[in-house]
Scaffold this motif. Structure first.
Motif, mmCIF file in Angstrom:
data_model
loop_
_atom_site.group_PDB
_atom_site.id
_atom_site.type_symbol
_atom_site.label_atom_id
_atom_site.label_comp_id
_atom_site.label_asym_id
_atom_site.label_seq_id
_atom_site.Cartn_x
_atom_site.Cartn_y
_atom_site.Cartn_z
ATOM 1 N N TYR A 96 0.986 -1.334 -0.119
ATOM 2 C CA TYR A 96 0.041 -0.010 0.223
ATOM 3 C C TYR A 96 0.881 1.473 -0.064
ATOM 4 C CZ TYR A 96 -2.733 3.760 2.287
ATOM 5 O OH TYR A 96 -3.078 5.052 2.461
ATOM 6 N N LYS A 97 1.907 1.578 0.858
ATOM 7 C CA LYS A 97 2.805 2.556 1.228
ATOM 8 C C LYS A 97 3.459 2.611 -0.213
ATOM 9 C CE LYS A 97 2.938 2.621 6.136
ATOM 10 N NZ LYS A 97 3.895 2.630 7.185
ATOM 11 N N ARG A 98 3.916 1.737 -0.907
ATOM 12 C CA ARG A 98 4.989 1.666 -1.994
ATOM 13 C C ARG A 98 4.181 2.242 -3.294
ATOM 14 N NH1 ARG A 98 6.175 -1.874 -6.240
ATOM 15 N NH2 ARG A 98 4.798 -3.501 -5.409
ATOM 16 N N TYR A 99 2.783 1.769 -3.496
ATOM 17 C CA TYR A 99 2.193 2.328 -4.678
ATOM 18 C C TYR A 99 1.483 3.862 -4.329
ATOM 19 C CZ TYR A 99 1.730 -1.611 -7.447
ATOM 20 O OH TYR A 99 2.171 -2.925 -8.261
ATOM 21 N N VAL A 100 1.179 4.270 -3.045
ATOM 22 C CA VAL A 100 0.916 5.590 -2.942
ATOM 23 C C VAL A 100 2.158 6.434 -2.947
ATOM 24 C CG1 VAL A 100 0.268 7.191 -1.044
ATOM 25 C CG2 VAL A 100 -0.884 4.920 -1.203
ATOM 26 N N SER A 101 3.527 6.114 -2.622
ATOM 27 C CA SER A 101 4.599 6.639 -2.682
ATOM 28 C C SER A 101 4.785 6.915 -4.158
ATOM 29 C CB SER A 101 5.644 6.062 -1.877
ATOM 30 O OG SER A 101 6.624 6.795 -2.305
ATOM 31 N N THR A 102 4.712 5.929 -4.864
ATOM 32 C CA THR A 102 5.165 5.836 -6.509
ATOM 33 C C THR A 102 4.201 6.779 -7.181
ATOM 34 O OG1 THR A 102 5.934 3.497 -6.268
ATOM 35 C CG2 THR A 102 5.379 4.151 -8.570
ATOM 36 N N VAL A 103 3.056 6.740 -6.930
ATOM 37 C CA VAL A 103 1.970 7.610 -7.625
ATOM 38 C C VAL A 103 2.363 9.053 -7.646
ATOM 39 C CG1 VAL A 103 -0.337 8.069 -7.942
ATOM 40 C CG2 VAL A 103 0.320 5.971 -8.011
ATOM 41 N N ARG A 104 2.720 9.296 -6.219
ATOM 42 C CA ARG A 104 2.953 10.819 -5.897
ATOM 43 C C ARG A 104 4.287 10.859 -6.457
ATOM 44 N NH1 ARG A 104 1.567 10.640 0.516
ATOM 45 N NH2 ARG A 104 -0.853 10.837 0.306
ATOM 46 N N ARG A 105 5.255 10.331 -6.616
ATOM 47 C CA ARG A 105 6.678 10.600 -7.008
ATOM 48 C C ARG A 105 6.508 10.790 -8.535
ATOM 49 N NH1 ARG A 105 8.816 6.341 -5.691
ATOM 50 N NH2 ARG A 105 9.283 5.151 -7.870
ATOM 51 N N MET A 106 5.685 9.779 -9.249
ATOM 52 C CA MET A 106 5.625 9.801 -10.744
ATOM 53 C C MET A 106 4.568 11.066 -11.464
ATOM 54 S SD MET A 106 8.006 7.755 -11.540
ATOM 55 C CE MET A 106 7.666 7.376 -13.074
ATOM 56 N N ARG A 107 3.991 11.562 -10.377
ATOM 57 C CA ARG A 107 3.007 12.527 -10.907
ATOM 58 C C ARG A 107 3.629 13.543 -12.071
ATOM 59 N NH1 ARG A 107 -0.775 15.645 -6.750
ATOM 60 N NH2 ARG A 107 -1.174 13.396 -6.408
ATOM 61 N N GLY A 108 2.804 13.542 -13.145
ATOM 62 C CA GLY A 108 3.192 14.468 -14.426
ATOM 63 C C GLY A 108 4.186 13.544 -15.409
ATOM 64 N N LYS A 109 4.592 12.584 -14.980
ATOM 65 C CA LYS A 109 5.465 11.562 -15.715
ATOM 66 C C LYS A 109 4.761 10.631 -16.387
ATOM 67 C CE LYS A 109 9.336 12.548 -12.541
ATOM 68 N NZ LYS A 109 10.392 11.884 -11.791
ATOM 69 N N LYS A 110 5.471 9.885 -17.488
ATOM 70 C CA LYS A 110 4.975 8.916 -17.891
ATOM 71 C C LYS A 110 4.753 7.605 -17.098
ATOM 72 C CE LYS A 110 5.915 10.171 -22.691
ATOM 73 N NZ LYS A 110 6.804 9.691 -23.993
ATOM 74 N N TYR A 111 3.625 7.562 -16.367
ATOM 75 C CA TYR A 111 3.188 6.599 -15.336
ATOM 76 C C TYR A 111 1.823 6.423 -15.386
ATOM 77 C CZ TYR A 111 3.035 3.657 -11.165
ATOM 78 O OH TYR A 111 2.540 2.816 -10.152
ATOM 79 N N CYS A 112 1.321 5.096 -15.434
ATOM 80 C CA CYS A 112 -0.115 4.934 -15.236
ATOM 81 C C CYS A 112 -0.453 3.813 -14.353
ATOM 82 C CB CYS A 112 -0.613 4.710 -16.660
ATOM 83 S SG CYS A 112 -2.225 4.263 -16.893
ATOM 84 N N LEU A 113 -1.536 4.041 -13.493
ATOM 85 C CA LEU A 113 -1.872 2.913 -12.548
ATOM 86 C C LEU A 113 -3.381 2.870 -12.388
ATOM 87 C CD1 LEU A 113 -1.280 0.764 -10.151
ATOM 88 C CD2 LEU A 113 -1.470 2.727 -8.556
ATOM 89 N N LEU A 114 -3.976 1.960 -13.098
ATOM 90 C CA LEU A 114 -5.340 1.942 -12.840
ATOM 91 C C LEU A 114 -5.974 0.718 -12.171
ATOM 92 C CD1 LEU A 114 -5.660 2.199 -17.119
ATOM 93 C CD2 LEU A 114 -6.228 4.108 -15.107
ATOM 94 N N VAL A 115 -7.136 0.684 -11.665
ATOM 95 C CA VAL A 115 -7.925 -0.163 -11.141
ATOM 96 C C VAL A 115 -9.417 -0.437 -11.872
ATOM 97 C CG1 VAL A 115 -6.702 -0.060 -8.882
ATOM 98 C CG2 VAL A 115 -8.557 1.500 -9.386
ATOM 99 N N ALA A 116 -9.854 -1.631 -11.805
ATOM 100 C CA ALA A 116 -10.939 -1.844 -12.018
ATOM 101 C C ALA A 116 -11.901 -2.117 -10.868
ATOM 102 C CB ALA A 116 -10.886 -3.348 -12.949
ATOM 103 N N LYS A 117 -13.011 -1.521 -10.966
ATOM 104 C CA LYS A 117 -14.005 -1.763 -9.690
ATOM 105 C C LYS A 117 -15.336 -2.103 -10.070
ATOM 106 C CE LYS A 117 -13.163 2.557 -8.165
ATOM 107 N NZ LYS A 117 -13.337 3.752 -7.098
ATOM 108 N N LYS A 118 -15.916 -3.077 -9.448
ATOM 109 C CA LYS A 118 -17.214 -3.407 -9.522
ATOM 110 C C LYS A 118 -18.379 -3.129 -8.909
ATOM 111 C CE LYS A 118 -19.505 -8.047 -9.754
ATOM 112 N NZ LYS A 118 -19.721 -9.471 -9.384
ATOM 113 N N ASN A 119 -19.509 -2.573 -9.448
ATOM 114 C CA ASN A 119 -20.780 -2.234 -8.831
ATOM 115 C C ASN A 119 -21.784 -2.943 -9.309
ATOM 116 O OD1 ASN A 119 -19.976 0.747 -7.511
ATOM 117 N ND2 ASN A 119 -18.718 0.404 -9.355
ATOM 118 N N VAL A 120 -22.578 -3.646 -8.528
ATOM 119 C CA VAL A 120 -23.810 -4.300 -9.027
ATOM 120 C C VAL A 120 -25.193 -3.338 -8.431
ATOM 121 C CG1 VAL A 120 -25.355 -6.109 -8.788
ATOM 122 C CG2 VAL A 120 -22.708 -6.439 -8.789
#
Length: 282
Positions: A96-120
């Motif tokens: 959890y901490k690693r991905y939060v840190s990575t997204v903040r550090r890579m903001r504005g750079k060529k980096y993409c993290l996506l999640v698929a969420k389900k709703n019924v």
């Protein structure tokens, strides 16, 4: 009757991934009949701390959890007990901490993290909010830039034989290329097309936003489901090793908070042609 609807981001919405990866992205509304329920899969960047924690839980359960052993020996039982008592929670918090840190550090750079969420939801529920999710994060994909080989093919007029060096030859040069390093779908939601949609969304980002010509993926040789997904998506081995086999390279991965180096296949796909730029000019 239930229906499955896949919601992905539009071009303009995807643009904000680079500007603010933690920004909330909502899917467009839809109409449905009142006699059935609808399953909605939305694909977007993580929008909350809960999304990141569910993402971490998905990855840890998929890649880090001890494998079920046919023999219930003392060693396996101790390992499972350690995992349940403290290893699982520690690994999830680390991820959890690693991905939060990575997204903040890579903001504005060529980096993409996506999640698929389900709703019924029931079709007569007009107050649908895509911020709510019944099953939470059921899939994820991570893409960044990495040095990958590109193929330069030299073709002569002679036909290559076993005894000469004429004909077609491949020379691999290293260049920064979009690389999908991790893609994961919950076992309870596989074979629903979620993995392919995540893959296609990465291709769209790399092609439309990053203006890249190729995209690559790293995959372990024994990961049969992932290999099948990538082959169906059009990914091929274009750069061969010296013995004519598939190119493999050592890749550093994290397992239970420890770095490991393992061989991976490197597959590639062309996602952009020169004609695409000409059409945009016209």
């Amino acid at each position: 009757m239930k229906r499955l609807v896949l919601i992905v981001l539009s071009y303009t919405t995807t643009l904000s991934i680079l500007l603010n990866p933690i920004l909330v992205h909502t899917a467009s509304s839809f109409s449905a009949s009142s006699s059935s329920s609808t399953t909605i899969i939305s694909i977007s960047p993580p929008s909350s701390s809960n999304d990141y924690r569910q993402l971490a839980s998905l990855l840890v359960s998929s890649f880090d959890a001890p494998q079920n052993s046919k023999e219930d020996d003392a060693s396996s039982m101790i390992q499972r007990l350690q995992w349940d008592l403290y290893e699982k929670s520690l690994t999830e918090e680390f991820t959890y901490k690693r991905y939060v840190s990575t997204v903040r550090r890579m903001r504005g750079k060529k980096y993409c993290l996506l999640v698929a969420k389900k709703n019924v939801v029931d079709d007569d529920d007009v107050s649908l909010s895509f911020g709510r999710s019944d099953d939470g994060v059921v899939g994820m994909v991570e893409m960044g830039m990495s040095l990958c080989p590109t193929v330069s093919t030299n073709i002569t007029t002679s036909i290559a034989t076993d005894n000469d060096d004429h004909g077609s030859s491949n020379n691999c040069n290293m260049t920064p290329t979009p690389l999908i390093g991790v893609i994961c779908v919950s076992p309870t939601h596989q074979n629903e097309g979620i993995g392919m949609k995540l893959l296609q969304k990465c291709e769209e980002v790399a092609r439309e936003l990053w203006k890249e010509e190729f995209i690559c993926v790293d995959v372990e040789p024994n990961n049969t489901p992932a290999l099948s997904l990538f082959h169906m998506g059009g990914y091929v081995v274009e750069c061969l090793n010296g013995e004519g086999g598939a190119l493999m390279r050592n890749t550093t991965i994290l397992r239970r908070r420890r770095a490991e180096v393992k061989p991976h296949y490197l597959l590639r796909k062309r996602i952009r042609n020169d004609d695409d730029d000409q059409m945009m000019v016209i």
